[in-house]
Design an enzyme around this catalytic site. Structure first.
Site, short mmCIF file in Angstrom:
data_model
loop_
_atom_site.label_atom_id
_atom_site.label_comp_id
_atom_site.label_asym_id
_atom_site.label_seq_id
_atom_site.Cartn_x
_atom_site.Cartn_y
_atom_site.Cartn_z
N ASP A 47 3.21 40.44 -37.59
CA ASP A 47 3.08 39.58 -36.42
C ASP A 47 2.04 38.49 -36.61
OD1 ASP A 47 0.93 41.22 -36.47
OD2 ASP A 47 1.04 41.85 -34.37
N HIS A 250 2.64 21.29 -61.41
CA HIS A 250 2.35 21.90 -60.11
C HIS A 250 1.60 23.22 -60.27
CE1 HIS A 250 5.57 19.33 -57.89
NE2 HIS A 250 4.47 18.67 -58.17
N ASP A 267 -6.01 17.74 -58.56
CA ASP A 267 -5.15 16.96 -57.68
C ASP A 267 -5.29 17.58 -56.31
OD1 ASP A 267 -3.12 15.68 -56.30
OD2 ASP A 267 -1.63 15.89 -57.91
N ASP A 278 -4.40 11.91 -51.17
CA ASP A 278 -3.77 12.47 -52.38
C ASP A 278 -4.45 11.84 -53.60
OD1 ASP A 278 -2.10 13.54 -54.29
OD2 ASP A 278 -0.30 12.45 -53.65
N HIS A 357 6.92 12.21 -64.96
CA HIS A 357 7.05 12.00 -63.50
C HIS A 357 6.98 10.51 -63.20
CE1 HIS A 357 2.66 11.43 -63.00
NE2 HIS A 357 2.49 12.50 -63.76
N HIS A 361 4.62 7.40 -55.04
CA HIS A 361 5.44 7.84 -53.91
C HIS A 361 4.78 7.32 -52.65
CE1 HIS A 361 2.44 11.02 -53.04
NE2 HIS A 361 2.45 11.30 -54.33
N HIS A 368 4.38 13.48 -49.69
CA HIS A 368 5.48 12.69 -50.25
C HIS A 368 6.18 12.12 -49.03
CE1 HIS A 368 5.53 15.12 -54.26
NE2 HIS A 368 4.45 14.39 -54.09
N GLU A 391 -0.24 6.94 -59.83
CA GLU A 391 -0.69 8.18 -60.49
C GLU A 391 -0.08 8.41 -61.87
OE1 GLU A 391 0.91 11.83 -58.65
OE2 GLU A 391 1.52 10.59 -56.96
N TYR A 395 0.48 14.05 -70.76
CA TYR A 395 0.41 15.50 -70.90
C TYR A 395 0.83 15.84 -72.32
CZ TYR A 395 0.60 14.39 -65.98
OH TYR A 395 0.35 13.82 -64.76
N ARG A 412 -4.34 12.98 -65.55
CA ARG A 412 -3.69 12.14 -64.52
C ARG A 412 -4.81 11.51 -63.71
NH1 ARG A 412 -0.40 15.51 -62.68
NH2 ARG A 412 -1.35 16.32 -60.78
N GLU A 414 -5.11 9.37 -60.05
CA GLU A 414 -4.30 9.01 -58.88
C GLU A 414 -5.16 8.46 -57.76
OE1 GLU A 414 -2.44 12.41 -56.90
OE2 GLU A 414 -0.96 11.07 -55.97
#
Ligand code: GLY
Ligand code: MN
Ligand code: MN
Length: 445
Positions: A47, A250, A267, A278, A357, A361, A368, A391, A395, A412, A414
């Site tokens: 619950d 991710h 990130d 972001d 990638h 975005h 996103h 971004e 890699y 990365r 961004e």
């Protein structure tokens, strides 16, 4: 470490929500209606529920913060164009989960013309939609479609008494999303704030980092700052990837030790009044880049800075991405990871082994964010009021054909960028990204 409190920016005013509803209605045919449900609570276990997060489209048109509400827009209706159904007042439930706004509260404090509690919903909804030719609603929302079909059946069954059922159910989603793509000044105030909090959180993580900590220690620093500054939550699952974990796009386990000599990629961004920040930064766990790390880092940084500089009205995201691909591919050739010319390696997509990638975005109420990326089959041109991320990353996998010193490096960088009439505004400049600035910030770690 200084731990000051940023002043809270102004919330979006009732006039702006009213204006948004009117602007949406102005795009609809006469004798139409809009049905838009709020989000519902989602069970986490038994619950217990996940923290409530309002549906972004519903929030955009109402600012109403409760679950299980329903917005009905009725263009041209003399008794009021905006009707809201909301949770019933219920003292027994309110004792556990807090006071509910109720129908009177919705009219008094949220600027809707009329409001009713959900107990009255089914009967009232048929009355409200009687004679409306088309109902605009999110067609991918099964419950909303079922509700509209129920009303159609009810009115259809009473046709001989003069009831007129809506003939068409149409999708409202893209109409709202096109409006959400262009941010107002009041929205930009909130997005600047989300950017500033997110930047401070990254600075905090840089100050704290040292070998021997775990990735989750930096996550804790970031999310502490988000909540300290009045943000509601991370805008998405925080990513803290040390060493080769940075190559998993991710990666959200955040459970590995941070090792001396490794980089760490973070990130993370706050959600403030439902607007997302972001940011990605990549920095050395111990505060000093190695020569190899620095070589790769400078390639990504140059590509990122050039892409940010390119943001301006009339430019497309495809053009910005192509510029990044050119810069990164040239860098991969310099590093000896690709051979031949930039044109050849872009043409045969071999850069995609290291950069898979896209560069940007939309950003807004959703990380996103919504809004079409193409128009009439062509990449859409940037306009003032759009907000996007920039971004790029590289890699480098831990494969045998990669020189050992470069294996497992993931980088990365961004930032969040608003398009202005003159060019652009970076919303996340409060956290450094140049090598010398990062090393100076971390000098005493
Ligand atoms: N944090 C998700 C993204 O950068 O797209
Ligand atoms: Mn991100
Ligand atoms: Mn992003």
């Amino acid at each position: 470490m200084p731990h000051d409190i940023l002043p809270r920016p102004a919330a979006i005013g009732l006039d702006e929500y009213r204006h948004r509803r009117q602007a949406l209605m102005a795009t609809l045919p006469p004798r139409s209606a809009v049905l838009l449900p709020a989000a519902s609570l989602v069970t986490r276990s038994n619950d217990s529920e996940y923290a409530f997060r309002q549906d972004s489209d519903f929030h955009y048109l109402t600012g109403f913060p409760e679950p299980d509400a329903l917005l009905v827009l009725l263009p041209g209706r003399a008794e009021g164009e905006t009707v809201l159904f909301c949770q019933d007042k219920d003292p027994a439930k309110e004792a556990w989960t807090g006071i509910r706004i109720g129908a009177e509260g919705a009219v008094a404090h949220y600027g809707v013309d009329q409001a009713f509690e959900n107990a009255e919903r089914d009967e009232r909804l048929s009355e409200l939609l009687d004679g409306r030719e088309a109902v605009y609603l999110p067609l991918d929302d099964e419950a909303a479609v079922a509700l509209a079909e129920e009303v159609r059946r009810d009115l259809g069954a009473r046709a001989r008494q003069g009831a007129e059922a809506p003939r068409a159910l149409c999708d409202v989603t893209h109409l709202i999303h096109e409006r959400r793509l262009i941010k107002s000044e009041a929205e930009l105030v909130l997005m600047r704030h989300a950017g500033e909090i997110s930047a401070r959180a990254h600075v905090r993580a840089m100050h704290t980092s040292r070998p021997g900590l775990y990735e989750y220690h930096l996550q804790a620093e970031l999310e502490h700052e988000f909540l300290w500054q009045g943000g509601q939550a991370p805008a998405y699952s925080t990513i803290v990837g040390g060493g080769a974990n940075a190559c998993v796009l991710h990666y959200i386990e955040n459970a590995s030790p941070l090792r001396d000599g490794d980089l760490v990629l973070i990130d993370a961004g706050v959600e403030f009044d439902l607007y997302a920040g972001d940011i990605t930064r990549t920095f050395p766990v111990n505060g000093r880049f190695t020569a190899e790390q620095r070589r790769v880092y400078e390639i990504v940084l140059t590509a990122q800075e050039r892409a940010v500089q390119a943001v301006a009205p009339g430019v497309t995201l495809a053009e910005i991405h192509q510029g990044v691909v050119q810069d990164l591919t040239a860098g991969l050739i310099e590093l000896g990871l690709l051979e031949g010319s930039v044109e050849e390696r872009v043409e045969d997509d071999s850069y995609r082994r290291f950069y898979l990638h896209s560069t940007s975005h939309w950003l807004g109420l959703d990380v996103h964010d919504v809004g079409g990326y193409r128009r009439d089959g062509e990449p859409r041109r940037l306009e003032p009021g759009m907000v996007l991320t920039v971004e790029p990353g590289l890699y480098l996998p831990e494969d045998d054909d990669i020189p050992e010193a470069l294996r497992g490096i993931g980088i990365r960088i961004e930032d969040d960028v608003a398009v202005t009439a003159e060019g652009h505004e970076v919303l996340t400049s409060g956290v450094p990204k140049r090598v010398a600035d990062i090393e100076a910030l971390m000098v005493n770690n």
